[in-house]
Scaffold this motif. Structure first.
Motif, short mmCIF file in Angstrom:
data_model
loop_
_atom_site.label_atom_id
_atom_site.label_comp_id
_atom_site.label_asym_id
_atom_site.label_seq_id
_atom_site.Cartn_x
_atom_site.Cartn_y
_atom_site.Cartn_z
N ALA C 55 0.84 -1.21 0.00
CA ALA C 55 0.00 0.00 0.00
C ALA C 55 0.88 1.25 0.00
O ALA C 55 0.59 2.24 -0.69
N ASN C 56 1.98 1.23 0.75
CA ASN C 56 2.91 2.37 0.74
C ASN C 56 3.53 2.56 -0.63
O ASN C 56 3.65 3.70 -1.11
N ALA C 57 3.95 1.46 -1.26
CA ALA C 57 4.54 1.57 -2.59
C ALA C 57 3.53 2.19 -3.56
O ALA C 57 3.87 3.07 -4.35
N ARG C 59 0.78 4.11 -2.93
CA ARG C 59 0.31 5.47 -2.68
C ARG C 59 1.44 6.49 -2.55
O ARG C 59 1.37 7.58 -3.09
N HIS C 60 2.49 6.14 -1.79
CA HIS C 60 3.53 7.14 -1.52
C HIS C 60 4.58 7.16 -2.62
O HIS C 60 5.04 8.23 -3.00
N ALA C 61 5.00 5.99 -3.10
CA ALA C 61 6.11 5.96 -4.07
C ALA C 61 5.58 6.11 -5.50
O ALA C 61 5.98 7.00 -6.22
N ASN C 62 4.67 5.24 -5.87
CA ASN C 62 4.17 5.25 -7.26
C ASN C 62 2.99 6.19 -7.43
O ASN C 62 2.37 6.26 -8.48
N TYR C 86 9.45 -3.69 -4.12
CA TYR C 86 10.12 -2.71 -4.97
C TYR C 86 9.12 -1.64 -5.40
O TYR C 86 8.05 -1.96 -5.90
N ASP C 87 9.50 -0.36 -5.23
CA ASP C 87 8.65 0.70 -5.75
C ASP C 87 9.41 1.48 -6.81
O ASP C 87 10.58 1.22 -7.08
N GLN C 88 8.71 2.39 -7.51
CA GLN C 88 9.34 3.19 -8.55
C GLN C 88 9.33 4.67 -8.14
O GLN C 88 9.11 5.55 -8.97
N GLY C 91 11.72 7.68 -2.88
CA GLY C 91 12.27 7.20 -1.62
C GLY C 91 11.96 8.10 -0.43
O GLY C 91 11.44 9.20 -0.60
N PHE C 92 12.30 7.62 0.76
CA PHE C 92 12.13 8.38 2.01
C PHE C 92 13.09 7.79 3.02
O PHE C 92 13.69 6.74 2.78
N ASP C 93 13.25 8.50 4.12
CA ASP C 93 14.20 8.00 5.13
C ASP C 93 13.43 7.21 6.19
O ASP C 93 12.80 7.78 7.07
N GLU C 107 -4.82 9.57 11.86
CA GLU C 107 -5.45 8.62 10.96
C GLU C 107 -4.39 7.78 10.25
O GLU C 107 -4.63 6.66 9.85
N HIS C 108 -3.21 8.36 10.05
CA HIS C 108 -2.15 7.69 9.30
C HIS C 108 -0.93 7.41 10.18
O HIS C 108 -0.91 7.77 11.33
N GLY C 109 0.06 6.78 9.57
CA GLY C 109 1.35 6.65 10.23
C GLY C 109 1.55 5.40 11.05
O GLY C 109 2.48 5.32 11.85
N ARG C 110 0.70 4.37 10.87
CA ARG C 110 0.88 3.13 11.63
C ARG C 110 1.52 2.00 10.81
O ARG C 110 1.87 0.96 11.36
N GLY C 111 1.69 2.21 9.48
CA GLY C 111 2.15 1.12 8.62
C GLY C 111 3.56 0.64 8.94
O GLY C 111 3.79 -0.54 9.20
N ILE C 112 4.51 1.57 8.89
CA ILE C 112 5.91 1.18 9.13
C ILE C 112 6.09 0.69 10.58
O ILE C 112 6.83 -0.26 10.83
N TYR C 113 5.36 1.32 11.51
CA TYR C 113 5.42 0.86 12.90
C TYR C 113 5.00 -0.61 13.00
O TYR C 113 5.66 -1.43 13.66
N THR C 123 14.89 -2.67 6.18
CA THR C 123 15.73 -1.65 5.56
C THR C 123 14.99 -1.10 4.34
O THR C 123 14.09 -1.74 3.80
N TYR C 124 15.40 0.09 3.92
CA TYR C 124 14.80 0.70 2.73
C TYR C 124 15.95 1.31 1.94
O TYR C 124 16.68 2.15 2.47
N GLN C 125 16.15 0.85 0.70
CA GLN C 125 17.34 1.26 -0.04
C GLN C 125 17.05 1.58 -1.49
O GLN C 125 16.05 1.12 -2.05
N1 LIG Z 1 7.56 3.36 -0.38
C1 LIG Z 1 7.54 4.63 0.10
N2 LIG Z 1 7.95 5.66 -0.67
C2 LIG Z 1 7.92 6.91 -0.22
N3 LIG Z 1 7.51 7.26 1.02
C3 LIG Z 1 7.09 6.29 1.86
C4 LIG Z 1 7.07 4.93 1.44
N4 LIG Z 1 6.62 4.18 2.48
C5 LIG Z 1 6.34 5.03 3.48
N5 LIG Z 1 6.64 6.32 3.13
C6 LIG Z 1 6.53 7.54 3.98
O1 LIG Z 1 6.49 7.14 5.33
C7 LIG Z 1 5.32 7.63 5.96
C8 LIG Z 1 4.83 6.65 7.02
O2 LIG Z 1 4.35 5.49 6.39
P1 LIG Z 1 3.36 4.52 7.21
O3 LIG Z 1 3.92 4.30 8.56
O4 LIG Z 1 3.12 3.32 6.38
O5 LIG Z 1 2.01 5.35 7.39
P2 LIG Z 1 1.00 5.93 6.30
O6 LIG Z 1 1.24 5.21 5.02
O7 LIG Z 1 -0.33 5.65 6.91
O8 LIG Z 1 1.30 7.39 6.22
C9 LIG Z 1 4.33 7.86 4.84
O9 LIG Z 1 3.37 8.83 5.16
C10 LIG Z 1 5.25 8.31 3.70
O10 LIG Z 1 5.55 9.68 3.82
#
Ligand SMILES: Nc1ncnc2c1ncn2[C@@H]1O[C@H](COP(=O)(O)OP(=O)(O)O)[C@@H](O)[C@H]1O
Ligand SMILES: Nc1ncnc2c1ncn2[C@@H]1O[C@H](COP(=O)(O)OP(=O)(O)O)[C@@H](O)[C@H]1O
Lengths: 111, 140, 140, 111
Positions: C55-57, C59-62, C86-88, C91-93, C107-113, C123-125
């Motif tokens: 879902a992150n790939a 919405r945020h990457a692609n 893999y996304d296209q 990137g992010f830190d 509402e957001h921000g629980r995925g990576i946690y 890791t994310y590279q």
């Molecule tokens: N594949 C990705 N490419 C770019 N940014 C990302 C990616 N995955 C996550 N992020 C960034 O990290 C943030 C936190 O992601 P996440 O914890 O999954 O919560 P959410 O997706 O609900 O915002 C996202 O809001 C986004 O800014």
């Protein structure tokens, strides 16, 4: 493989308690049926009620049991076929070979 | 827009993985966009042809050697479903198999017949380190 | 003997394929040999980390572009589960994300946690044409 | 997405008739809840009985509904959580935020 095997008077009921009857587990069903034939139990009902998927090996195991039962003047009958399992018998014309009943009570009554 | 799905799977040469491959086939059938036919029937058929082809690779080609590997690729492109099952065996002539005799109660010999009945095109060819059974079906 | 499973999936960059990827993860968890933990829990967790990362790939990457593609690889080797998504994108830190504030009703921000909580190593590279999120978990 | 929405006197009951509540369909649930708030319906029960899987987007949609209901002096309560769905609320500490009931009757009685 989970099989429930029970003497039901006129026949032995084998319930296949698996989602799949395939090349992975059908050998076991064959072995169990052979063990029953060795004991002189030649009238068998296989209840496929829980089986969602049968492949050609599963059919082969049932054909093997059918032939062995017939050769011993017994019979192997089937029951509880889900619609998609039923289709497998039609695809391979085996619905003309086996006597197929809705449930084990009807299969038992036919012996 | 076109629906392109590619799934590539490698598992040990063991029948315990038949269920996994079959389920993945079902999952794909249930996900397909705009399929007009009976989706649950397609799911069963995909499960079945994958199971039959992989069981043949395991038993006939790789001769049950659990150290070998089966490689399966499932692709959907332009409403064409393409399945390839790679084995590491000596091969056989898929076109010289006898047509099944329905009155003959053979225990074996229904696998390729089932695959041919359910798929539009079936070929079996040489490939590096073995052979590949390729099956195609139009989804529209 | 070692259980080696490799599943490689490419699907369009659309959320309708999240369920397929998640289900494949569940199917793999249910097939694993000799897993001592709770298999249904592992199935949910695999479904979940795959869904979150994909879902992150998307919405945020692609950026929701339905013409892009998501590529996912799931490997099991030596009782280590490795997932790459893999996304296209740009990137992010991943290491500078704020720790989630549980009192804050975001509402957001629980995925990576969630991914970090359920997997042993994340890791994310950079990668050709984009980035790859890699997650590992020991299965023994 | 299939939602069954019904007025139940003290509250509106939303039954989520999906196996998954995820990034693919949670936006629709959010939209439906916003439509109810616009109509002045601020007391809502979401019944997750059929839901086998929730991801962070699904949780996010419920948090959004909860905040909107609270801001309007209403309440959003949950019921019917399957054990693995319940675990998701614990993992993200959201079980301390929502009032969670076994079934819709008990949730309704609490309003
Ligand atoms: N594949 C990705 N490419 C770019 N940014 C990302 C990616 N995955 C996550 N992020 C960034 O990290 C943030 C936190 O992601 P996440 O914890 O999954 O919560 P959410 O997706 O609900 O915002 C996202 O809001 C986004 O800014
Ligand atoms: N991948 C393969 N490699 C070698 N021989 C094969 C392969 N697949 C099928 N065969 C041959 O074709 C025959 C027919 O296969 P099939 O119709 O699936 O029935 P069955 O596997 O029950 O014998 C097999 O008995 C085998 O001799």
């Amino acid at each position: 493989m989970i099989l429930k095997i029970e003497e039901k008077g006129a026949a032995v009921l084998i319930e296949v308690k698996e989602e799949r009857l395939d090349a992975h587990n059908s050998g076991e069903l064959k072995t169990q049926m052979l063990a029953l034939f060795e004991e002189g139990k030649n009238d068998i009902i296989v209840d496929l009620h829980d089986v969602r998927f049968v492949d050609s090996s599963g059919l082969g195991a049932l054909v093997s049991g059918f032939k062995n039962a017939s050769a011993r003047n017994g019979n192997l009958k089937l029951c509880g076929l889900q619609p998609q399992v039923k289709s497998m018998f039609e695809l391979t014309r085996l619905h003309r070979v086996f006597e197929i009943f809705p449930d084990s009570a009807e299969a038992l009554a036919s012996f | 827009m076109n629906e392109k799905i590619e799934v590539d799977i490698k598992v040990p040469n063991q029948t315990r993985y038949l269920g996994l491959i079959g389920k993945i086939g079902e999952d794909i059938a249930r996900t397909l966009k705009k399929y007009k036919g009976d989706r649950e029937e397609l799911a069963y058929h995909l499960n079945l042809v994958l199971t039959e082809a992989m069981a043949n690779a395991i038993r006939h080609a790789n001769e049950g050697d659990p150290e070998k590997e089966v490689h399966i690729s499932i692709t959907i492109l332009d409403r064409i479903l393409n399945i390839k099952v790679y084995d590491q065996g000596q091969g056989f002539d898929v076109n010289s198999l006898p047509a099944p005799n329905f009155r003959n109660l053979d225990e074996h010999g229904r696998g390729i017949y089932i695959i041919r009945t359910l798929m539009d095109r079936v070929t079996y060819q040489k490939h590096t380190h073995g052979h590949v059974l390729e099956m195609e079906k139009s989804l529209s």
